[in-house]
Design an enzyme around this catalytic site. Structure first.
Site, PDB file in Angstrom:
ATOM      1  CB  ALA A  50      30.264 -10.473 -21.403  1.00 22.02           C
ATOM      2  CG  ASP A  51      25.422 -11.806 -19.442  1.00 19.60           C
ATOM      3  OD1 ASP A  51      25.038 -13.134 -19.863  1.00 19.60           O
ATOM      4  OD2 ASP A  51      26.159 -11.840 -18.418  1.00 19.60           O
ATOM      5  CG  MET A  52      23.630  -5.940 -20.351  1.00 15.68           C
ATOM      6  SD  MET A  52      22.101  -6.682 -20.302  1.00 15.68           S
ATOM      7  CE  MET A  52      21.181  -5.018 -20.101  1.00 15.68           C
ATOM      8  CE1 TYR A  53      28.853  -4.219 -28.111  1.00 14.78           C
ATOM      9  CE2 TYR A  53      30.326  -5.936 -28.633  1.00 14.78           C
ATOM     10  CZ  TYR A  53      30.186  -4.887 -28.814  1.00 14.78           C
ATOM     11  OH  TYR A  53      30.483  -4.176 -29.969  1.00 14.78           O
ATOM     12  N   GLY A  57      23.664  -9.845 -26.179  1.00 13.40           N
ATOM     13  CA  GLY A  57      22.248  -9.525 -26.054  1.00 13.40           C
ATOM     14  C   GLY A  57      21.833  -8.772 -27.372  1.00 13.40           C
TER      15      GLY A  57
END
Length: 418
Positions: A169-172, A174
């Site tokens: 979730a965080d990387m997507y 970002g």
């Protein structure tokens, strides 16, 4: 000669912490933007306190903040707030990932900064976004992954869903932020005006569904995707299979690939079995198809032997690699997916690279993630502060710089010579 970096000349104020925001701004730095990370005295970004640690250095922080310069300023002091406003007045992009409303109350919300700098592209990342009934709630990537319906499909039927162990979730969110920021900058080139980008981790996870939502909505609610374990019931054969010394994945869900695989594992008899000649037929006889593949993979000498046989007949496959095996993969070396940096106290360190490759731009080696307040004086001078003013702000606690830590090797060396 390499052309200028795609984002050369852009200044980004990174007022984010932990992961989604720092990853977004790291990507912008990797494309050539001058990214200035703003931290608070005296602990700085929470990512500095997240494992894995080497001495007192966080590998998490080093990875997500390489390529940036860093300042540490107390915005609760009027002079500190004025310093940040001076910084933003000359910036192109502002990145933050606090709970909606938190920066507005501080005086650093979008509307306040847009009045100061109408060309500013202001990107907010949060768990639920700035609108809707959940907008005020706190959250992390784990929350978005659980809420999105993605986690409910993971793992063995009847058992608790496992954690992914990578922050999807965080990387997507970002990387969606990178796309949105670049689009807003492109629009600004013709309009002359910036804008506010509102990205939610929850939204990003929902947008990632490529199959499950359609199953439910287009079936009128009759099909509710569930946990499926090691394969996809609607894409036989597509999953994980055991071998004597590990696991591999096989993707033979396409008719031609299945026929080649069938001939390998069961001879002409299986290849000619019309029950398996279509996707619907393979799905209907899924258990038998999977059993035949598992029997074959388990009977081979090794994962390597399975891969060699499958690649020889052009059936897509791959070993399930551990981290050490992935790092030893010559493909990773050929693509430059690991960076070696010289850290001032740790010495050589290796960290993952960004996946961008441009035909006419060769990235410069990225600077090591900044120490807390490392570039205070440098950036203050660029904003027009005199050395006397910088010294006064440091003395008064407006600007804070942590003492550089020593490596264990350096401490040992000093102990040996005292």
């Amino acid at each position: 000669m390499s052309a200028p970096a795609p984002l050369a000349g852009m200044r980004v104020v990174d007022y984010s912490h932990f992961l989604a925001g720092p990853y977004l701004s790291r990507c912008l730095a990797g494309m050539g933007a001058d990214v200035i990370k703003v931290e608070r005295p005296t602990g700085g970004d929470a990512g500095r306190h997240h494992p894995y640690f080497v001495g007192d250095q966080s590998g998490f922080f080093l990875q997500q903040n390489m390529g940036k310069r860093g300042i540490c300023v107390d915005v609760k002091k009027p002079a500190g707030m004025e310093f940040v406003r001076e910084l933003v007045s000359e910036a192109d992009v502002f990145v933050e990932n606090y709970r909606p409303g938190a920066l507005a109350r501080l005086g650093l919300g979008y509307h306040a900064l847009a009045r100061l700098n109408p060309r500013l592209v202001y990107c907010s990342l949060s768990a639920y976004g700035h609108t809707g009934p959940r907008s005020a709630k706190a959250g992390f990537g784990l929350i978005a992954e659980a809420m999105s319906g993605a986690m409910a499909q993971l793992g063995i039927p009847g058992e608790p869903p496992p954690l992914l162990r990578i922050p999807i979730a965080d990387m997507y969110a970002g990387i969606h932020g990178v796309a949105a920021v670049c689009a807003a900058l492109l629009r600004r080139a013709t309009s002359g005006k910036g804008q506010h980008i509102d990205l939610a981790l929850y939204d990003c996870m929902v947008s990632m569904h490529d199959y499950a939502i359609q199953c439910f909505t287009l079936s009128g609610g009759a099909v509710l995707p569930q946990q499926v374990g090691y394969d996809l019931p609607d894409s036989t054969v597509y999953g994980v299979f055991p071998a004597k010394d590990g696991y591999l994945v096989v993707a033979a869900q396409v008719d031609d690939a299945w026929r080649r695989l069938a001939r390998l594992i069961g001879g002409e008899e299986l290849a000619a079995d019309t029950r398996f000649h279509t996707a619907a037929g393979r799905n209907a006889h899924r258990e038998e198809a999977l059993r035949r593949v598992k029997e074959w993979t388990s009977a081979q000498a090794s994962v390597t032997a399975c891969i060699a046989a499958l690649e020889a007949i052009d059936v897509p496959c791959a070993p399930v690699q551990r981290i050490d095996e992935m790092l030893a993969d010559p493909q990773i070396t050929a693509r430059g997916m690991m960076i070696e940096q010289e850290h001032p106290t740790l010495g050589p360190i290796r960290l993952p690279n960004l996946p961008f490759h441009f035909s006419n731009y060769r990235p410069e080696p990225m600077r090591v993630a900044p120490g807390l307040g490392e570039h205070n004086a440098e950036i203050a001078a660029e904003l027009g502060y005199s050395s006397t003013e910088i010294a006064a702000m440091t003395r008064e606690g407006v600007l804070y710089q942590a003492e550089p830590a020593q490596s264990e090797q350096a401490k040992a060396a000093q102990g040996g010579t005292s």
